[in-house]
Design a protein around this motif. Structure first.
Motif, PDB file in Angstrom:
ATOM      1  N   GLU A 144      39.223  30.516  45.478  1.00 59.65           N
ATOM      2  CA  GLU A 144      38.062  31.195  45.234  1.00 59.65           C
ATOM      3  C   GLU A 144      37.587  32.523  45.821  1.00 59.65           C
ATOM      4  OE1 GLU A 144      35.104  27.530  44.206  1.00 59.65           O
ATOM      5  OE2 GLU A 144      35.300  27.704  46.215  1.00 59.65           O
ATOM      6  N   GLY A 145      36.659  33.177  45.125  1.00 63.89           N
ATOM      7  CA  GLY A 145      36.466  34.320  45.844  1.00 63.89           C
ATOM      8  C   GLY A 145      34.988  35.041  45.273  1.00 63.89           C
ATOM      9  N   MET A 146      34.398  36.000  45.601  1.00 57.20           N
ATOM     10  CA  MET A 146      33.149  36.463  45.161  1.00 57.20           C
ATOM     11  C   MET A 146      33.333  38.146  44.621  1.00 57.20           C
ATOM     12  SD  MET A 146      31.232  33.877  45.655  1.00 57.20           S
ATOM     13  CE  MET A 146      29.862  34.604  44.931  1.00 57.20           C
ATOM     14  N   ALA A 147      34.213  38.458  44.249  1.00 56.66           N
ATOM     15  CA  ALA A 147      34.663  39.725  43.773  1.00 56.66           C
ATOM     16  C   ALA A 147      34.292  39.729  42.279  1.00 56.66           C
ATOM     17  CB  ALA A 147      36.052  40.200  43.925  1.00 56.66           C
ATOM     18  N   LEU A 148      33.507  40.694  41.846  1.00 60.55           N
ATOM     19  CA  LEU A 148      33.106  40.941  40.292  1.00 60.55           C
ATOM     20  C   LEU A 148      33.731  42.018  39.804  1.00 60.55           C
ATOM     21  CD1 LEU A 148      29.464  39.928  40.697  1.00 60.55           C
ATOM     22  CD2 LEU A 148      31.058  38.450  39.517  1.00 60.55           C
ATOM     23  N   VAL A 149      33.993  41.954  38.546  1.00 59.70           N
ATOM     24  CA  VAL A 149      34.394  43.379  37.935  1.00 59.70           C
ATOM     25  C   VAL A 149      33.727  43.325  36.560  1.00 59.70           C
ATOM     26  CG1 VAL A 149      36.701  43.355  38.816  1.00 59.70           C
ATOM     27  CG2 VAL A 149      36.487  41.919  36.656  1.00 59.70           C
ATOM     28  N   PRO A 150      33.349  44.771  36.098  1.00 56.13           N
ATOM     29  CA  PRO A 150      32.699  44.826  34.962  1.00 56.13           C
ATOM     30  C   PRO A 150      33.503  44.158  33.668  1.00 56.13           C
ATOM     31  CG  PRO A 150      32.780  46.935  35.918  1.00 56.13           C
ATOM     32  CD  PRO A 150      33.613  45.818  36.752  1.00 56.13           C
ATOM     33  N   GLY A 151      32.634  43.472  32.927  1.00 59.36           N
ATOM     34  CA  GLY A 151      33.395  42.676  31.668  1.00 59.36           C
ATOM     35  C   GLY A 151      33.434  41.320  31.878  1.00 59.36           C
ATOM     36  N   THR A 152      33.019  40.750  33.065  1.00 57.79           N
ATOM     37  CA  THR A 152      32.922  39.285  33.284  1.00 57.79           C
ATOM     38  C   THR A 152      31.830  39.020  34.372  1.00 57.79           C
ATOM     39  OG1 THR A 152      34.184  37.505  34.061  1.00 57.79           O
ATOM     40  CG2 THR A 152      34.920  39.329  34.989  1.00 57.79           C
ATOM     41  N   ALA A 153      31.131  37.981  34.161  1.00 56.67           N
ATOM     42  CA  ALA A 153      30.099  37.517  35.167  1.00 56.67           C
ATOM     43  C   ALA A 153      30.637  36.786  36.137  1.00 56.67           C
ATOM     44  CB  ALA A 153      28.917  37.268  34.515  1.00 56.67           C
ATOM     45  N   ALA A 154      31.799  36.234  35.866  1.00 57.67           N
ATOM     46  CA  ALA A 154      32.357  35.275  36.754  1.00 57.67           C
ATOM     47  C   ALA A 154      33.178  35.809  38.222  1.00 57.67           C
ATOM     48  CB  ALA A 154      33.492  34.213  35.859  1.00 57.67           C
ATOM     49  N   PRO A 155      32.959  35.334  39.295  1.00 53.29           N
ATOM     50  CA  PRO A 155      33.525  35.801  40.374  1.00 53.29           C
ATOM     51  C   PRO A 155      35.140  35.409  40.573  1.00 53.29           C
ATOM     52  CG  PRO A 155      32.043  34.067  40.817  1.00 53.29           C
ATOM     53  CD  PRO A 155      31.838  34.353  39.362  1.00 53.29           C
ATOM     54  N   GLY A 156      35.729  35.978  41.391  1.00 54.90           N
ATOM     55  CA  GLY A 156      37.012  35.843  41.470  1.00 54.90           C
ATOM     56  C   GLY A 156      37.547  36.086  42.934  1.00 54.90           C
ATOM     57  N   VAL A 157      38.673  36.095  43.341  1.00 58.23           N
ATOM     58  CA  VAL A 157      39.410  36.240  44.331  1.00 58.23           C
ATOM     59  C   VAL A 157      39.523  37.750  44.369  1.00 58.23           C
ATOM     60  CG1 VAL A 157      41.790  36.077  45.853  1.00 58.23           C
ATOM     61  CG2 VAL A 157      40.466  34.180  44.710  1.00 58.23           C
ATOM     62  N   PRO A 158      39.402  38.605  45.167  1.00 55.79           N
ATOM     63  CA  PRO A 158      39.326  40.167  45.035  1.00 55.79           C
ATOM     64  C   PRO A 158      40.985  40.352  45.325  1.00 55.79           C
ATOM     65  CG  PRO A 158      38.626  39.410  47.452  1.00 55.79           C
ATOM     66  CD  PRO A 158      38.473  38.206  46.543  1.00 55.79           C
ATOM     67  N   VAL A 159      41.391  41.451  44.367  1.00 53.31           N
ATOM     68  CA  VAL A 159      42.702  41.640  44.436  1.00 53.31           C
ATOM     69  C   VAL A 159      42.616  43.401  44.684  1.00 53.31           C
ATOM     70  CG1 VAL A 159      44.976  41.893  43.198  1.00 53.31           C
ATOM     71  CG2 VAL A 159      43.475  39.993  43.104  1.00 53.31           C
ATOM     72  N   LEU A 160      43.403  43.984  45.431  1.00 53.87           N
ATOM     73  CA  LEU A 160      43.408  45.595  45.354  1.00 53.87           C
ATOM     74  C   LEU A 160      44.767  46.029  44.765  1.00 53.87           C
ATOM     75  CD1 LEU A 160      42.471  48.521  46.056  1.00 53.87           C
ATOM     76  CD2 LEU A 160      43.671  48.083  48.370  1.00 53.87           C
ATOM     77  N   LEU A 161      44.817  46.281  43.361  1.00 57.82           N
ATOM     78  CA  LEU A 161      45.851  46.735  42.756  1.00 57.82           C
ATOM     79  C   LEU A 161      46.299  48.204  42.760  1.00 57.82           C
ATOM     80  CD1 LEU A 161      47.601  45.075  40.744  1.00 57.82           C
ATOM     81  CD2 LEU A 161      46.240  46.247  38.920  1.00 57.82           C
ATOM     82  N   GLY A 162      47.460  48.299  43.211  1.00 61.34           N
ATOM     83  CA  GLY A 162      47.817  49.653  43.391  1.00 61.34           C
ATOM     84  C   GLY A 162      49.025  49.994  42.145  1.00 61.34           C
ATOM     85  N   PHE A 163      49.078  50.932  41.708  1.00 63.09           N
ATOM     86  CA  PHE A 163      50.014  51.520  40.577  1.00 63.09           C
ATOM     87  C   PHE A 163      50.705  52.658  41.435  1.00 63.09           C
ATOM     88  CE2 PHE A 163      47.206  49.407  37.742  1.00 63.09           C
ATOM     89  CZ  PHE A 163      47.907  49.056  36.791  1.00 63.09           C
ATOM     90  N   GLU A 164      52.138  52.400  41.998  1.00 62.87           N
ATOM     91  CA  GLU A 164      52.671  53.158  42.616  1.00 62.87           C
ATOM     92  C   GLU A 164      53.671  54.304  42.031  1.00 62.87           C
ATOM     93  OE1 GLU A 164      55.368  51.016  45.245  1.00 62.87           O
ATOM     94  OE2 GLU A 164      53.558  50.542  46.403  1.00 62.87           O
ATOM     95  N   ASP A 165      53.384  55.614  42.241  1.00 64.36           N
ATOM     96  CA  ASP A 165      54.095  56.795  41.352  1.00 64.36           C
ATOM     97  C   ASP A 165      54.031  56.558  39.947  1.00 64.36           C
ATOM     98  OD1 ASP A 165      55.605  59.062  40.729  1.00 64.36           O
ATOM     99  OD2 ASP A 165      57.629  58.203  41.785  1.00 64.36           O
ATOM    100  N   PRO A 166      52.835  56.382  39.185  1.00 68.03           N
ATOM    101  CA  PRO A 166      52.846  55.818  37.819  1.00 68.03           C
ATOM    102  C   PRO A 166      53.174  57.036  36.823  1.00 68.03           C
ATOM    103  CG  PRO A 166      50.708  56.310  38.729  1.00 68.03           C
ATOM    104  CD  PRO A 166      51.724  56.751  39.987  1.00 68.03           C
ATOM    105  N   ALA A 167      53.352  58.098  37.190  1.00 70.66           N
ATOM    106  CA  ALA A 167      53.445  59.270  36.303  1.00 70.66           C
ATOM    107  C   ALA A 167      55.039  59.261  35.628  1.00 70.66           C
ATOM    108  CB  ALA A 167      53.198  60.690  36.859  1.00 70.66           C
ATOM    109  N   GLY A 168      54.857  59.355  34.242  1.00 69.10           N
ATOM    110  CA  GLY A 168      56.409  59.382  33.850  1.00 69.10           C
ATOM    111  C   GLY A 168      57.104  57.979  33.710  1.00 69.10           C
ATOM    112  N   SER A 169      56.578  56.788  33.979  1.00 67.56           N
ATOM    113  CA  SER A 169      57.102  55.480  34.233  1.00 67.56           C
ATOM    114  C   SER A 169      57.807  55.388  33.063  1.00 67.56           C
ATOM    115  CB  SER A 169      56.065  54.531  34.649  1.00 67.56           C
ATOM    116  OG  SER A 169      55.015  54.185  33.438  1.00 67.56           O
ATOM    117  N   THR A 170      57.355  55.683  31.693  1.00 63.25           N
ATOM    118  CA  THR A 170      58.314  55.276  30.455  1.00 63.25           C
ATOM    119  C   THR A 170      59.164  56.197  30.044  1.00 63.25           C
ATOM    120  OG1 THR A 170      56.480  53.622  29.942  1.00 63.25           O
ATOM    121  CG2 THR A 170      58.014  54.397  28.163  1.00 63.25           C
ATOM    122  N   THR A 171      58.587  57.648  29.691  1.00 63.58           N
ATOM    123  CA  THR A 171      59.250  58.631  29.497  1.00 63.58           C
ATOM    124  C   THR A 171      59.827  59.498  30.620  1.00 63.58           C
ATOM    125  OG1 THR A 171      57.302  59.954  29.202  1.00 63.58           O
ATOM    126  CG2 THR A 171      57.551  58.868  27.414  1.00 63.58           C
ATOM    127  N   GLY A 172      59.429  59.472  31.678  1.00 60.00           N
ATOM    128  CA  GLY A 172      60.111  60.280  32.530  1.00 60.00           C
ATOM    129  C   GLY A 172      59.186  61.737  33.082  1.00 60.00           C
TER     130      GLY A 172
END
Length: 372
Positions: A144-172
């Motif tokens: 369980e956790g108390m983190a909230l994100v817009p779009g849902t009123a239900a709390p959850g476990v906080p997750v810090l999500l990181g996208f590494e070097d995201p530019a050009g990931s599909t096309t280069g």
């Protein structure tokens, strides 16, 4: 009848069924057939399956431990059709990556460390690399956790999500055509577009090109979806994501409109002042308005808004610290670009939340004669 173990986890504003790769392989049936039957994709209600009858609740991830030294988990993301017997494998989903990180911690797929555990992930659809950092106090995986994100009123476990070097990931390339602005042909004629590849390929248009201001409700924005669907196909061809004779993809590129900030009310009626965010955005999810924004789309927008000459840069309020506050139908979502070493594109961080909903044995009515 197949029996398949799965776990349903809400990641951000999506629900994602997660399956272990070895369990899917053990069925001896090709994965598309398994997912189409399990979700009851042919029925727009998905009433005889585990799908939720919307694009944000008809998702799956197939997970396995990675053989790469600097990656913990590999996952394949599946966007399962709703009223459409097709599985899209061409894109990534940040909300499902959030769920995958929590799944990995709970299933012992990564060593748990005191205080916080970081899961290093690779999305096999696009090659994108992500990290998900989850609090693990005293080395315990949280339920369980108390983190909230817009779009849902239900709390959850906080997750810090990181996208590494995201530019050009599909096309280069961050700008696949080499241009900050291209011109595409829509149902009403030529339209300016920014085609960007970061997190996921995306085609962005100014809201005013459709007679909109970027603060529309989901119902109002829906009127622009048919035109944006046509433009998505044009963008796919222009970005080299598809050829003329290829089937039409409704998942790639992501497509949406951008505009200058203006006051608006969220889906739940909460007033958002124009000073509370930096860029108005409305995105399409498959065939319908996205109720919030996909995280890969948020990464694409953060990259476009920081790139001079793009439509997003033209209308976004610029900040000094790389933070971009996006005004979505659900509320304000913040992305932050963090400089990376060695010439890599900035890592984009987003604060998300995840909650485990169910662990289940799915009884899947797969037809015989469809070997893996």
């Amino acid at each position: 009848m197949l029996r398949l173990q799965g776990e349903m986890i809400r990641g951000g504003t999506s629900k994602c069924w997660i399956f272990a790769h070895h369990d899917v392989a053990a069925t001896g049936v090709d994965v598309d057939s398994v997912l189409l039957a399990a979700f009851n994709a042919a029925d727009p209600r998905q009433i005889d399956g585990v799908g939720g009858a919307t694009s944000t609740t008809s998702k799956a991830a197939i997970v396995q431990i990675s053989a790469e030294a600097d990656v913990d988990i590999e996952y394949a993301f599946a966007q399962v059709g709703v009223g459409d017997e097709r599985v899209e494998w061409a894109s990534n989903c940040g909300n499902c990556a959030t769920a995958v990180a929590l799944y990995a911690v709970h299933h012992g797929l990564v060593p748990i460390t005191a205080d916080a555990t970081t899961v290093r992930m690779r999305n096999v659809n696009t090659g994108a690399r992500l990290t998900g950092t989850i609090p693990t106090p005293r080395g315990i995986a949280p339920d369980e956790g108390m983190a909230l994100v817009p779009g849902t009123a239900a709390p959850g476990v906080p997750v810090l999500l990181g996208f590494e070097d995201p530019a050009g990931s599909t096309t280069g390339r961050a700008l696949p055509t080499g241009h900050a602005v291209d011109t595409l042909t829509g149902p009403e004629g030529p339209v300016e577009a920014t085609l960007v590849d970061a997190g996921a390929p995306a085609a962005l248009f100014e809201a005013k090109a459709f007679g909109l201001d970027g603060t529309e409700s989901l119902t109002q924005f829906a009127a622009a979806v048919p035109a944006l669907t046509v433009l998505r196909r044009q963008a796919a061809l222009t970005m080299g994501l598809a050829k003329e004779n290829d089937p039409v993809s409704h998942a790639v590129p992501k497509v949406g409109i951008v505009a200058r900030p203006a006051s608006y009310r969220t889906t739940h009626g909460i007033l958002v002042d124009q000073d509370e965010y930096d860029l108005a955005v409305r995105m399409v999810s498959m065939h319908a308005p996205h109720p919030a924004i996909g995280l890969t789309s948020a990464v694409a927008l953060a990259t476009a808004a920081a790139t001079p000459g793009t439509l997003a840069h033209r209308v976004a309020r610029q900040t000094a610290d790389g933070t971009l506050r996006l005004g979505t139908p659900a509320g304000v979502i913040t992305a932050q670009a963090v400089p990376a070493p060695d010439g890599a594109s900035p890592t984009v961080l987003l604060h998300r939340a995840a909650r485990r909903i169910a662990r289940a044995e799915l009884l899947v009515p797969v037809l015989e004669g469809r070997p893996a």
